[in-house]
Scaffold this active site. Sequence first.
Site, PDB file in Angstrom:
ATOM      1  N   LYS A 265     -46.233 -90.592  20.103  1.00 36.21           N
ATOM      2  CA  LYS A 265     -46.543 -89.199  19.800  1.00 36.21           C
ATOM      3  C   LYS A 265     -45.951 -88.244  20.835  1.00 36.21           C
ATOM      4  O   LYS A 265     -45.512 -87.152  20.506  1.00 36.21           O
ATOM      5  CB  LYS A 265     -48.061 -89.000  19.729  1.00 36.21           C
ATOM      6  CG  LYS A 265     -48.710 -89.637  18.502  1.00 36.21           C
ATOM      7  CD  LYS A 265     -50.184 -89.299  18.441  1.00 36.21           C
ATOM      8  CE  LYS A 265     -50.830 -89.878  17.183  1.00 36.21           C
ATOM      9  NZ  LYS A 265     -52.274 -89.541  17.106  1.00 36.21           N
ATOM     10  N   LYS A 266     -45.963 -88.668  22.111  1.00 36.92           N
ATOM     11  CA  LYS A 266     -45.503 -87.773  23.166  1.00 36.92           C
ATOM     12  C   LYS A 266     -43.982 -87.821  23.316  1.00 36.92           C
ATOM     13  O   LYS A 266     -43.361 -88.863  23.147  1.00 36.92           O
ATOM     14  CB  LYS A 266     -46.159 -88.133  24.493  1.00 36.92           C
ATOM     15  CG  LYS A 266     -47.628 -87.783  24.559  1.00 36.92           C
ATOM     16  CD  LYS A 266     -48.156 -87.740  25.989  1.00 36.92           C
ATOM     17  CE  LYS A 266     -48.005 -89.058  26.702  1.00 36.92           C
ATOM     18  NZ  LYS A 266     -48.563 -88.993  28.069  1.00 36.92           N
TER      19      LYS A 266
ATOM     20  N   HIS B  27     -58.439 -81.297  23.168  1.00 33.91           N
ATOM     21  CA  HIS B  27     -58.554 -79.941  22.616  1.00 33.91           C
ATOM     22  C   HIS B  27     -59.188 -78.989  23.626  1.00 33.91           C
ATOM     23  O   HIS B  27     -60.188 -78.311  23.341  1.00 33.91           O
ATOM     24  CB  HIS B  27     -59.365 -79.944  21.317  1.00 33.91           C
ATOM     25  CG  HIS B  27     -58.605 -80.495  20.148  1.00 33.91           C
ATOM     26  ND1 HIS B  27     -57.611 -79.788  19.499  1.00 33.91           N
ATOM     27  CD2 HIS B  27     -58.700 -81.689  19.507  1.00 33.91           C
ATOM     28  CE1 HIS B  27     -57.120 -80.518  18.511  1.00 33.91           C
ATOM     29  NE2 HIS B  27     -57.756 -81.682  18.485  1.00 33.91           N
TER      30      HIS B  27
ATOM     31  N   SER C  63     -62.026 -77.441   6.348  1.00 33.80           N
ATOM     32  CA  SER C  63     -61.104 -78.485   6.772  1.00 33.80           C
ATOM     33  C   SER C  63     -61.727 -79.352   7.865  1.00 33.80           C
ATOM     34  O   SER C  63     -61.565 -80.579   7.871  1.00 33.80           O
ATOM     35  CB  SER C  63     -59.804 -77.851   7.276  1.00 33.80           C
ATOM     36  OG  SER C  63     -58.879 -78.840   7.658  1.00 33.80           O
TER      37      SER C  63
ATOM     38  N   GLY D 278     -52.337 -76.737  14.058  1.00 31.15           N
ATOM     39  CA  GLY D 278     -51.763 -76.928  15.389  1.00 31.15           C
ATOM     40  C   GLY D 278     -50.929 -78.179  15.523  1.00 31.15           C
ATOM     41  O   GLY D 278     -49.960 -78.209  16.284  1.00 31.15           O
ATOM     42  N   THR D 279     -51.294 -79.239  14.782  1.00 34.59           N
ATOM     43  CA  THR D 279     -50.506 -80.472  14.856  1.00 34.59           C
ATOM     44  C   THR D 279     -49.100 -80.237  14.316  1.00 34.59           C
ATOM     45  O   THR D 279     -48.106 -80.651  14.923  1.00 34.59           O
ATOM     46  CB  THR D 279     -51.203 -81.592  14.065  1.00 34.59           C
ATOM     47  OG1 THR D 279     -52.490 -81.861  14.642  1.00 34.59           O
ATOM     48  CG2 THR D 279     -50.372 -82.868  14.095  1.00 34.59           C
TER      49      THR D 279
ATOM     50  N   GLN E 295     -58.774 -76.927  16.774  1.00 30.17           N
ATOM     51  CA  GLN E 295     -58.852 -77.887  15.674  1.00 30.17           C
ATOM     52  C   GLN E 295     -58.694 -77.221  14.306  1.00 30.17           C
ATOM     53  O   GLN E 295     -59.226 -76.142  14.062  1.00 30.17           O
ATOM     54  CB  GLN E 295     -60.194 -78.645  15.718  1.00 30.17           C
ATOM     55  CG  GLN E 295     -60.332 -79.611  16.886  1.00 30.17           C
ATOM     56  CD  GLN E 295     -61.042 -78.994  18.066  1.00 30.17           C
ATOM     57  OE1 GLN E 295     -60.756 -77.853  18.436  1.00 30.17           O
ATOM     58  NE2 GLN E 295     -61.970 -79.737  18.658  1.00 30.17           N
ATOM     59  N   LYS E 296     -57.934 -77.900  13.445  1.00 27.22           N
ATOM     60  CA  LYS E 296     -57.786 -77.555  12.021  1.00 27.22           C
ATOM     61  C   LYS E 296     -57.219 -76.150  11.795  1.00 27.22           C
ATOM     62  O   LYS E 296     -57.627 -75.427  10.895  1.00 27.22           O
ATOM     63  CB  LYS E 296     -59.119 -77.710  11.285  1.00 27.22           C
ATOM     64  CG  LYS E 296     -59.875 -79.001  11.563  1.00 27.22           C
ATOM     65  CD  LYS E 296     -58.987 -80.238  11.502  1.00 27.22           C
ATOM     66  CE  LYS E 296     -58.444 -80.514  10.129  1.00 27.22           C
ATOM     67  NZ  LYS E 296     -57.542 -81.713  10.121  1.00 27.22           N
ATOM     68  N   THR E 297     -56.272 -75.777  12.634  1.00 26.97           N
ATOM     69  CA  THR E 297     -55.564 -74.503  12.452  1.00 26.97           C
ATOM     70  C   THR E 297     -54.075 -74.716  12.185  1.00 26.97           C
ATOM     71  O   THR E 297     -53.295 -73.767  12.275  1.00 26.97           O
ATOM     72  CB  THR E 297     -55.718 -73.611  13.694  1.00 26.97           C
ATOM     73  OG1 THR E 297     -55.185 -74.317  14.833  1.00 26.97           O
ATOM     74  CG2 THR E 297     -57.171 -73.248  13.946  1.00 26.97           C
TER      75      THR E 297
END
Length: 422
Positions: free
Chosen positions: A134-135, A162, A205, A110-111, A106-108
């Site tokens: 999204k997929k 995650h 974040s 990655g999205t 999370q919050k790196t």
Amino acid sequence: MDERFNRWLLPPLLALLFLLIVYQYVSPACPGAACPRRPPASAARRGGGPAEREEEEAAAGAAEEEAAAAALPRLVAKFPFARGELCRRVRFDMRGRDVIVFLHIQKTGGTTFGRHLVRNIRLEQPCYCRAGQKKCACHRPGGDKDTWLFSRFSTGWSCGLHADWTELTSCVPAAMERRGCAGNRTLRNFYYITMLRDPVSRYLSEWKHVQRGATWKTSLHMCDGRSPTPDELPTCYEGDDWSGVSLQEFMDCSYNLANNRQVRMLADLSLVGCYNLTFMNESERNMILLQSAKNNLKNMAFFGLTEFQRKTQYLFERTFNLKFISPFTQFNVTRASNVDIGEDVRQRIEELNFLDVQLYEYAKDLFLQRFQYSKQEEHQKNRLKRREERRLLREQRAHQWPREEAAEVAITEDYNSQVARW
């Protein structure tokens, strides 16, 4: 009388002047080919004979190599790594049974990186992404319905929301089988990748994200075949979410999963009894978790850093021999950067994430050493290529030079013979 004398003297003087001019161009002291010649015009334009040109080209090549070496920033390594740990090359077989597994912390960032994987890689058969979904379907070339990418944007959260290293390594092979992917899972090669971020920025974040109402309460946290009990993993809030939480409240929760999240998600939790904090003392647990996270990170096929987007792109392309269509963008202004905190708060966050701070220092040093090693390897390859090109050019010129010499000699001799006849 004077006029007749002048008329008689003028012709011999003019004749003498003419002879001096002719003598200047054709000297009787060095007839024919024995006279020193100027180099051909083509050689003069190229800067002299073969030796001179070779020296100039060698000097130019050395200057290019020095400039390329000077372009790399000087890096003082903090941790010793072997050559095999710096040289990361994967013979990724897109048509075979190789699979990239993205561990999304999370919050790196990655999205953003996950979208690059499904939308921005130049592929023989690009991922098929439907509008509004999204997929994406990332099938192998040649009509095979098997997927080469296991991530949020390709297979969804097939191993849980995650999922961490402990969950993925035990779940991914079986999850690929459940998806109906053809082939024996023992033949697949799984290449794990992830993204890391500066611990303070990542923590802030996550706080802002939770403050807006986000939760990850549906995460499974599977370890040794089961999820943790409520006593092993209590929640920091009552109700549906933690909306409006202040930074002080966020830091005061001792079992907040935001603390040292990157170490916990990269370590093998089964080594420390999973989420059972009574399994061993805290100091021993922390030491094992940190060392496990370092080892797993080092042995991954690839990892990137949010603070170095272009370097992350470069290393991924070099590792997997895949090219992105558009360059990565470095966003220096984020929600975390807009949070104004004092030095005491920053120190408090670093204390809460002291394992992540050590992991990030290790990861940053390894990342930059890998980048420098790859750049030096690339420069060495280009240097050898330029030297080979210069060698071939010299050989080509060596064959052309005797023909130019013979042609120039023939022209000079012909000119001298014509003057002699005159």
